[in-house]
Design an enzyme around this catalytic site. Structure first.
Site, PDB file in Angstrom:
ATOM      1  N   ARG A 156       0.647  -1.234  -0.105  1.00  0.00           N
ATOM      2  CA  ARG A 156       0.053  -0.123   0.134  1.00  0.00           C
ATOM      3  C   ARG A 156       0.843   1.295   0.011  1.00  0.00           C
ATOM      4  NH1 ARG A 156      -5.193  -0.532   3.651  1.00  0.00           N
ATOM      5  NH2 ARG A 156      -5.964   1.498   2.661  1.00  0.00           N
ATOM      6  N   HIS A 207      -8.050  -2.983  -6.693  1.00  0.00           N
ATOM      7  CA  HIS A 207      -7.588  -2.427  -5.634  1.00  0.00           C
ATOM      8  C   HIS A 207      -8.889  -2.453  -4.602  1.00  0.00           C
ATOM      9  CE1 HIS A 207      -4.627  -0.110  -3.406  1.00  0.00           C
ATOM     10  NE2 HIS A 207      -5.652   0.723  -3.125  1.00  0.00           N
ATOM     11  N   TYR A 234     -17.905  13.977 -11.509  1.00  0.00           N
ATOM     12  CA  TYR A 234     -17.823  15.384 -12.529  1.00  0.00           C
ATOM     13  C   TYR A 234     -16.655  15.445 -13.258  1.00  0.00           C
ATOM     14  CZ  TYR A 234     -21.596  16.940  -9.274  1.00  0.00           C
ATOM     15  OH  TYR A 234     -22.690  16.819  -8.349  1.00  0.00           O
TER      16      TYR A 234
END
Length: 748
Positions: free
Chosen positions: A32, A78, A122
């Site tokens: 990670r 993931h 968006y």
């Protein structure tokens, strides 16, 4: 009834916890938080880029919604939540954070001033050209290993075949368990020059590498001012880089000068720009500098532009040094070049990172050209089979016409089996038995179309075969000779540099430490005023003398002090807060002032002020304390001569609070008043002197339901009147008694 026989493993709880925590820590470190030294990417970045590659969101195709990319990445590769994936995607698109942005973002992807990106529904994104060609190229040539994803339903690359040292180009930052990485970004062209120099001379030193890689190259520009420290940083992989913003002097209106900040330290990105503006404003408000007339942030998409308008006659050089010293215009970037190398975290120097990268490039190139060689040898096999087939095409046509199935023809071509095939002549059958095409050649012959027999098509086939032989020779040369492979890699790196390198943004130099002369504050006497609402200010002593009666009547605390002094605020919670007189607004008598909460740690919502005084005056006096539970003591004022903004002024028992704090020096008597109306007057001499962290002694005996409501210190020969039960009462007329007695109940 038979019982189930469970397998119970007896072990130490501490061992299980230790093993579990180590497993967790290693998972965070490897899977990670830390980048891999080979491609310089964390798993979340690698998976996001690979998913975009798989979705076909290339640089020359339309943008796709980030929500689609994030959702697909989370579902396939993931499983750690959408916010971490989107955050990684956003950072890879931000030009002010990455030396070489890897994602082309469309929409609001945040700003250098700390504004966040718009929601993923968006915004849109696609791969940058460099990402597609340099980071994800050749994935189809078996250049890296693919591993199963989290639920073993997909395959993902263990590492991307990145052809540049991305760990240096884009830097990295991440916090793991017990370790963190912080690598600054570098200039792409310089890094590639360094790699090429290393490939030409493996014995090159870090110092010699630094002739090519001058130092970090931050996307925000700025100036690295400790050039001499870089060698030790690059050798050890740890250290501190000092960065300054770039400051230019421009001419303003009316002959005034403008100090314009056009580049900022990399560490100032985000909210720290706003903090810098506040820090500069604070320098003016606290009179640390009187050279700044105005400050404005005129930054835009074109770049950073923070303008400080200076007063006439300002000492520009001294002000610049003050900004370097007192604000984040000069800051420190802590370097810790930690990355995952060969499956374990390791702190690497500059040369080690390049070594790992070059080793990886040779591994990728070996696999790439082995794959290409295999493909060309397959082509050679097919081409030679087709050429050979053209020489015996009449026989092959005869076999085709006399056969009953494709399989029968294929067997004949491969091993000369003629059973079941009708031939026109025995000669043809004898020739057919001699055929020995390979399986791949036989398949190609059967798939061949008749137009391939045209003369021009045959010439093309012969030319292709010659080209294939050239490629095979070249690939074998690359695979068998180190120099040949190195030459190919260097040629590719030079091409990448030519297409994608840009000029350096950050200057690297040695600069003297910023030294400035702090203007000495002229020490003057002022008058401190605090009204009953807690608003504080200071005024000139002359102004106070002319308006003494008004000032005394309108304010709760009024006393003289020096402007270099500090004000002590004692509260009922037993704490003392300090505030510098210079931090208080200085002005006219009618000015409102500022709430004391705004300039100190005092919080009027949780505690009440009991006493306010100047530190200089108090440190030479004896301070008397009295609490609601009747405890009293004297404390040497020198104990309050401290620098901390908040200290414990007195120790309190549970449920107790401070009722009185007062300078006891001019006083002779003490009077304690309880809620039930008991008064006790005794000599100040009976109050012992204690340390501030002591409880004190009992001043008056009270029953459990009573408590001290007021305490007074009296001077001799001075009448002290109070209003008790709506009637005047003179405390001096109370009968003198001993401390720690019950006192007298007063009935009015």
């Amino acid at each position: 009834m038979a019982k189930n026989q469970d397998n119970i493993i007896r072990t130490e709880y501490s061992e299980i916890m230790q093993k579990s925590y180590i497993d967790y820590a290693m998972s965070v470190i490897i899977a990670r938080a830390l980048p891999d030294v080979r491609d310089g990417l964390k798993p979340v970045q690698r998976r996001t880029l690979y998913d975009m590659y798989e979705l076909g969101i290339r640089y020359d195709r339309p943008y796709r919604k980030c929500a689609r990319i994030v959702g697909d990445t989370m579902g396939k590769y993931h499983p750690h939540g959408d916010s971490s994936i989107y955050e990684a995607l956003v950072v890879m698109a931000q030009e002010f954070k990455k030396g070489q942005p890897l994602v082309d973002g469309h929409g609001n992807f945040g700003s250098i001033e700390g504004d966040g990106a718009a929601a993923m529904r968006y915004t849109e994104a696609r791969l940058q050209k460099i990402t597609q060609e340099v980071y994800l190229g050749d994935l189809d040539k078996n250049v890296v290993d693919f591993v199963s994803n989290f639920d073993e339903t997909e395959k993902e690359p263990e590492v991307l075949p990145v052809r540049v040292p991305n760990l240096l180009v884009n830097g990295a930052d991440g916090i793991a368990v017990g370790m963190a990485t912080s690598i600054p970004p570098h200039n792409l062209g310089e890094v590639l020059d360094g790699v090429i120099a290393y490939m030409k001379n493996n014995e090159i030193t870090t110092e010699e590498l630094m002739q090519y890689i001058k130092g970090p190259d931050f996307p925000t520009g700025g100036i690295v001012v400790n050039k001499d420290d870089l060698l030790s940083i690059y050798e050890s992989g740890t250290g501190k880089i000092r960065i300054r913003g770039k400051v230019e002097v421009e001419k303003g209106k009316n002959g005034k000068s403008l100090l314009v900040i056009t580049e900022i330290p990399y560490t100032m990105i985000g909210a720290n720009i706003g903090k810098f503006l506040n820090d500069v404003a604070a320098l003016s408000e606290t009179k640390k500098t009187t050279d700044i007339a105005d400050i404005s942030n005129q930054s835009s998409k074109e770049g950073i532009r923070i303008v400080l308008e200076l007063k006439k006659g300002a000492d520009i050089e001294n002000l610049k040094n003050m900004l370097y010293k007192k604000t984040r215009l000069e800051d420190t970037f802590g370097v810790n070049m930690l990355a995952v190398a060969q499956g374990r975290p390791e702190t690497l120097g500059l040369k080690q990172i390049i070594e790992h990268h070059v080793d990886f490039q040779f591994e990728v190139a070996t696999r790439k050209y082995s794959s290409l060689l295999k493909k060309e040898k397959e082509n050679q096999e097919i081409q030679e089979g087709l050429i050979q087939a053209c020489d015996v095409i009449d026989l092959i046509i005869e076999i085709l016409r006399g056969s009953k199935s494709r399989e029968q023809v294929k067997n004949c071509l491969i091993s000369g089996m003629t059973e079941g095939i009708r031939f026109k002549t025995k000669t043809s059958e004898r020739q057919a038995k001699k055929l020995r095409f390979t399986e791949r050649q036989a398949g190609a012959i059967l798939d061949m179309r008749l137009y391939k027999l045209i003369g021009l098509e045959m010439e093309t086939l012969m030319a292709e075969h010659a080209e294939t032989l050239k490629k095979i020779a070249r690939y074998e040369d690359i695979l068998n000779h180190y120099d040949s492979m190195a030459e190919v890699i260097i040629t590719e790196l030079k091409q990448i540099k030519k297409e994608y390198a840009r000029d350096r943004r950050t200057a690297v130099e040695n600069a003297a430490e910023a030294v400035y002369e702090e203007k000495k504050i002229e020490e003057t006497e002022v008058v401190f005023l605090m009204d009953r609402f807690g608003y504080v200010r200071t005024i000139d002593k002359g102004t106070y003398e002319r308006n003494k009666e008004t000032a005394d009547s309108e304010n709760k605390y009024v006393f003289s002090c020096m402007n270099t002094d500090k004000i002590c605020l004692f509260t009922d919670s037993g704490r003392m807060h300090l505030v510098k007189v210079l931090d208080l607004p200085y002005g006219k008598l009618r000015d409102k002032g500022t709430p004391v909460d705004n300039v100190s740690n005092y919080d009027s919502s949780t505690e009440q002020l009991v006493f306010v005084g100047a530190q200089t005056a108090l440190k030479c006096a004896k301070i008397c304390f009295a609490t609601a539970k009747g405890m009293v003591k004297l404390v040497d004022g020198a104990e309050f001569d401290v620098a901390k903004r908040t200290i414990v002024a007195t120790k309190l028992s549970e449920g107790d609070k401070v009722v009185l704090v007062q300078n006891a020096d001019p006083m002779e008597y003490m009077v304690l008043q309880t809620k039930k109306g008991f008064f006790l007057k005794f000599l100040k001499e009976e109050i012992p002197e204690k340390k501030k962290n002591a409880l004190g002694v009992r001043g008056i005996r009270m029953d459990d339901k009573d408590e001290l409501s007021h305490a007074y210190m009296l001077e001799s020969r001075t009448d002290y009147e109070i209003v008790y039960k709506e009637k005047q009462m003179i405390l001096n007329k109370l009968k003198l008694a001993k401390r720690d007695t019950k006192g007298t109940k007063v009935r009015v």
